[in-house]
Scaffold this active site. Structure first.
Site, PDB file in Angstrom:
ATOM      1  N   GLU A   7      -3.558  -0.267   8.406  1.00 20.55           N
ATOM      2  CA  GLU A   7      -2.404   0.400   9.159  1.00 20.55           C
ATOM      3  C   GLU A   7      -2.407   0.221  10.322  1.00 20.55           C
ATOM      4  O   GLU A   7      -3.239  -0.141  10.881  1.00 20.55           O
ATOM      5  CB  GLU A   7      -2.322   2.251   9.621  1.00 20.55           C
ATOM      6  CG  GLU A   7      -1.702   2.944   7.914  1.00 20.55           C
ATOM      7  CD  GLU A   7      -1.421   4.139   7.784  1.00 20.55           C
ATOM      8  OE1 GLU A   7      -1.425   4.921   9.247  1.00 20.55           O
ATOM      9  OE2 GLU A   7      -2.208   4.542   7.066  1.00 20.55           O
ATOM     10  N   ARG A  29       1.242  -1.353   0.082  1.00 14.45           N
ATOM     11  CA  ARG A  29       0.101  -0.354   0.096  1.00 14.45           C
ATOM     12  C   ARG A  29       1.458   1.218  -0.305  1.00 14.45           C
ATOM     13  O   ARG A  29       1.508   1.308   1.365  1.00 14.45           O
ATOM     14  CB  ARG A  29      -0.881  -0.209   1.027  1.00 14.45           C
ATOM     15  CG  ARG A  29      -1.725   1.332   1.541  1.00 14.45           C
ATOM     16  CD  ARG A  29      -3.088   0.809   2.645  1.00 14.45           C
ATOM     17  NE  ARG A  29      -3.734   2.317   2.776  1.00 14.45           N
ATOM     18  CZ  ARG A  29      -3.376   3.172   3.290  1.00 14.45           C
ATOM     19  NH1 ARG A  29      -2.613   3.457   4.825  1.00 14.45           N
ATOM     20  NH2 ARG A  29      -4.194   4.573   3.483  1.00 14.45           N
ATOM     21  N   HIS A  76      -2.657  11.133   0.920  1.00 11.17           N
ATOM     22  CA  HIS A  76      -2.401  10.993   1.950  1.00 11.17           C
ATOM     23  C   HIS A  76      -1.252  12.273   2.229  1.00 11.17           C
ATOM     24  O   HIS A  76       0.039  12.354   2.362  1.00 11.17           O
ATOM     25  CB  HIS A  76      -1.378   9.344   1.821  1.00 11.17           C
ATOM     26  CG  HIS A  76      -1.117   9.008   3.122  1.00 11.17           C
ATOM     27  ND1 HIS A  76      -1.298   7.273   3.984  1.00 11.17           N
ATOM     28  CD2 HIS A  76      -0.453  10.111   4.423  1.00 11.17           C
ATOM     29  CE1 HIS A  76      -0.651   7.567   4.865  1.00 11.17           C
ATOM     30  NE2 HIS A  76      -0.268   8.728   5.355  1.00 11.17           N
ATOM     31  N   GLU A 110      -7.442   8.427   6.140  1.00  9.04           N
ATOM     32  CA  GLU A 110      -7.063   9.020   6.918  1.00  9.04           C
ATOM     33  C   GLU A 110      -8.440  10.624   6.954  1.00  9.04           C
ATOM     34  O   GLU A 110      -7.381  11.746   7.607  1.00  9.04           O
ATOM     35  CB  GLU A 110      -6.532   9.041   7.642  1.00  9.04           C
ATOM     36  CG  GLU A 110      -5.589   7.652   8.169  1.00  9.04           C
ATOM     37  CD  GLU A 110      -4.560   7.654   8.987  1.00  9.04           C
ATOM     38  OE1 GLU A 110      -4.346   8.731   9.592  1.00  9.04           O
ATOM     39  OE2 GLU A 110      -4.055   6.763   9.816  1.00  9.04           O
ATOM     40  N   TYR A 139      -4.163   2.069  16.236  1.00  7.08           N
ATOM     41  CA  TYR A 139      -2.978   1.860  16.741  1.00  7.08           C
ATOM     42  C   TYR A 139      -3.845   2.496  17.987  1.00  7.08           C
ATOM     43  O   TYR A 139      -2.359   1.654  19.067  1.00  7.08           O
ATOM     44  CB  TYR A 139      -2.023   3.335  16.177  1.00  7.08           C
ATOM     45  CG  TYR A 139      -1.554   3.223  14.764  1.00  7.08           C
ATOM     46  CD1 TYR A 139      -0.265   2.959  14.819  1.00  7.08           C
ATOM     47  CD2 TYR A 139      -2.472   3.709  13.955  1.00  7.08           C
ATOM     48  CE1 TYR A 139       0.130   2.859  13.522  1.00  7.08           C
ATOM     49  CE2 TYR A 139      -1.996   3.930  12.563  1.00  7.08           C
ATOM     50  CZ  TYR A 139      -0.789   3.861  12.016  1.00  7.08           C
ATOM     51  OH  TYR A 139       0.184   3.519  10.739  1.00  7.08           O
ATOM     52  N   ASN A 154      -7.222   1.957   9.920  1.00  5.93           N
ATOM     53  CA  ASN A 154      -5.993   2.374  10.289  1.00  5.93           C
ATOM     54  C   ASN A 154      -6.423   1.945  12.248  1.00  5.93           C
ATOM     55  O   ASN A 154      -7.259   2.928  12.413  1.00  5.93           O
ATOM     56  CB  ASN A 154      -5.639   3.085  10.366  1.00  5.93           C
ATOM     57  CG  ASN A 154      -5.254   3.575   8.041  1.00  5.93           C
ATOM     58  OD1 ASN A 154      -5.300   2.478   7.968  1.00  5.93           O
ATOM     59  ND2 ASN A 154      -4.403   4.457   8.292  1.00  5.93           N
TER      60      ASN A 154
HETATM   61  O1  IFM Z   1       2.769   8.099   9.929  1.00  7.57           O
HETATM   62  C1  IFM Z   1       1.299   7.878  10.121  1.00  7.57           C
HETATM   63  C2  IFM Z   1       0.462   7.820   8.812  1.00  7.57           C
HETATM   64  O2  IFM Z   1       0.579   8.583   7.961  1.00  7.57           O
HETATM   65  C3  IFM Z   1      -1.282   7.293   8.776  1.00  7.57           C
HETATM   66  N1  IFM Z   1      -1.576   6.657  10.193  1.00  7.57           N
HETATM   67  C4  IFM Z   1      -1.113   7.154  11.140  1.00  7.57           C
HETATM   68  C5  IFM Z   1       0.925   6.629  10.798  1.00  7.57           C
HETATM   69  C6  IFM Z   1       1.577   6.762  12.456  1.00  7.57           C
HETATM   70  O3  IFM Z   1       1.254   7.645  12.781  1.00  7.57           O
END
Ligand code: IFM
Length: 452
Positions: free
Chosen positions: A356, A75, A119, A164, A293, A291
């Protein structure tokens, strides 16, 4: 030890983004990130993406590395100012040539290209006339999408409109910690709508240009929001509205949520939403990228001055006790499971990819190795939750680690390393971290060990 095996054909990928890895700035127009990064005080250490991981010149070796990892998909994003240096007008052939070389090299190595059109690197000239706060930017995006699809549509199976949009709108126009660095909450809401309109118009432009087999998607950074205490339940609802439902509801045909419109009524009357916009935004897509985290915990209290949540100065995010990554982000994979279950339960059926997931840690290179057991543990926990979600009926098709390479982490510059492959920025040498070897073995086995 139990084995958690993924379904046959599960996509194993890695993700990157143009401004974060490419460099090669002289061969393209300027974006808002060039301007922002070159503004003193905006990026830790004064770093810029001018060279980054020099992927513009090293893409061949980087794709060989992807092959050695065994990736089934990659990706990446296209830099809009490489294709249209000023954000409008005919395509710059040399810019498209670069992405064509990448796509052909990937296909030659048996790796499926998954292309993201946006992006975050908006051509600066478009920001000069208002950026995402202006409606015309959505039309410009659709034009750009059509140009890329006309050149690469015969070869790229996976197309993502936006990465995002929450970050583009709310970090870019409300908190200003991302480019273009504006702190105008009302403009941030306009930007959110125009981004979603761009997604809809872009999807229509892609459908016109792509073969029927191509899959179109959007990637959202959805949040698992919870209140720190019962008193914060309404605060959690408001943040959930601005993090998730403001994107998901119109995307799936329900229009903007009434409570979000009401919560933000002091800032705007939402007159920028024209008749017909919501049905454009709801143009059907084939896949949703998620995505993830870390979880989001909120409480009542004084929020940040110029926080990212329009109209939420009375809400603050809190970091629960427990381990965090070097970003200070709590590590808790359960949020991923919650988001996937919610998509399964509250929205129409759609195939999902985790586009992600990953973590920054303070990696140390010693004896030509990076022993990043913390990152391996993080990835392992999240993959175990992904597997459990599959078992619980989530239509999960693949997983992309963020990131293939260490790269320019936006306002944090090069100080934060998310890669499974270490980059020595002085020499541009790539060094596999332990997590890269681990991920290679996961891909090969199409599975992980069960959690102890
Ligand atoms: O690095 C970023 C990415 O560009 C978009 N999603 C989160 C990642 C980590 O912060």
């Amino acid at each position: 030890m139990t084995r958690l095996v993924f379904p046959e054909g599960f996509v194993w990928g890695a993700a990157t983004a143009a401004y974060q890895i490419e460099g090669g700035v002289d061969a393209r127009g300027r974006s808002i990130w060039d301007t922002f990064a070159h503004t003193p005080g905006k990026i830790d250490g004064g770093d810029t993406g001018d060279v980054a991981a020099d992927h513009y010149h090293r893409y061949g070796a980087d794709i060989a590395l992807m092959r050695d990892l065994g990736l089934s998909a990659y990706r990446f994003s296209v830099a809009w100012p490489r294709v249209q240096p000023t954000g409008r007008g005919p395509a710059n052939a040399a810019g498209l040539d670069f992405y064509e070389r990448i796509v052909d090299e990937l296909l030659g190595q048996g790796i499926a290209p998954m292309l993201t059109l946006y992006h975050w690197d908006l051509p600066q000239e478009l920001e000069d006339v208002g950026g995402w706060a202006e409606r015309d930017t959505a039309a410009r995006f659709a034009e750009y999408a059509g140009l890329v699809a006309a050149r690469l549509g015969d070869r790229v199976p996976g197309w993502t409109t936006l990465n995002e949009p929450w970050c583009s709108a709310f970090l870019g126009y409300a908190s200003g910690v991302h480019a273009p660095g504006r702190t105008e909450p009302a403009a941030a809401l306009r930007a959110a709508h125009h981004l979603m309109l761009a997604h809809g118009l872009g999807t229509l432009a892609l459908r016109d240009a792509l073969p029927a087999s191509a899959e179109v998607s959007i990637v959202l950074n959805l949040a698992a929001v919870s209140p720190a205490s019962p008193a914060a339940e309404d605060a959690a609802r408001r943040i959930d509205g601005l993090a998730n439902r403001i994107f998901l509801d119109p995307l799936f045909g329900a229009g903007y949520p009434a409570d979000v419109l009401q919560d933000t009524a002091a800032l705007t009357d939402w007159g920028f939403v024209h008749a017909g916009d919501e049905s454009i935004i709801a143009t059907p897509i084939d896949l949703l990228g998620v995505n993830y985290y870390s979880p989001t915990v909120v409480d009542l209290g004084e929020g940040e001055v110029d926080g990212p949540w329009p109209g939420c100065a009375d809400i603050r995010t809190v970091t629960p006790a427990g381990p965090t990554t070097s970003m200070g982000w709590p590590i808790d994979a359960r949020g991923l499971g919650e988001i996937l279950a919610r998509l399964r339960d509250d929205y129409p059926p759609i195939p999902i990819m985790i586009t992600e997931n990953g973590a920054a840690f303070d990696d140390v290179v010693a004896d030509d190795a990076v022993r990043d057991s913390d990152r391996v543990a993080y990835l392992h926990q999240h993959l175990a939750v992904a597997h459990e979600s599959l078992r619980k009926g989530v239509d999960l098709r693949g997983y992309f680690v963020w990131s293939l390479l260490d790269n320019f982490e936006w306002a944090y510059g090069y100080a934060k390393r998310f890669g499974i492959v270490h980059v020595d920025y002085a020499s541009q040498r790539r060094l596999w971290k332990d997590s890269a070897y681990w991920y290679r073995d996961v891909i090969k086995a199409n599975g992980i060990n069960g959690m102890a």
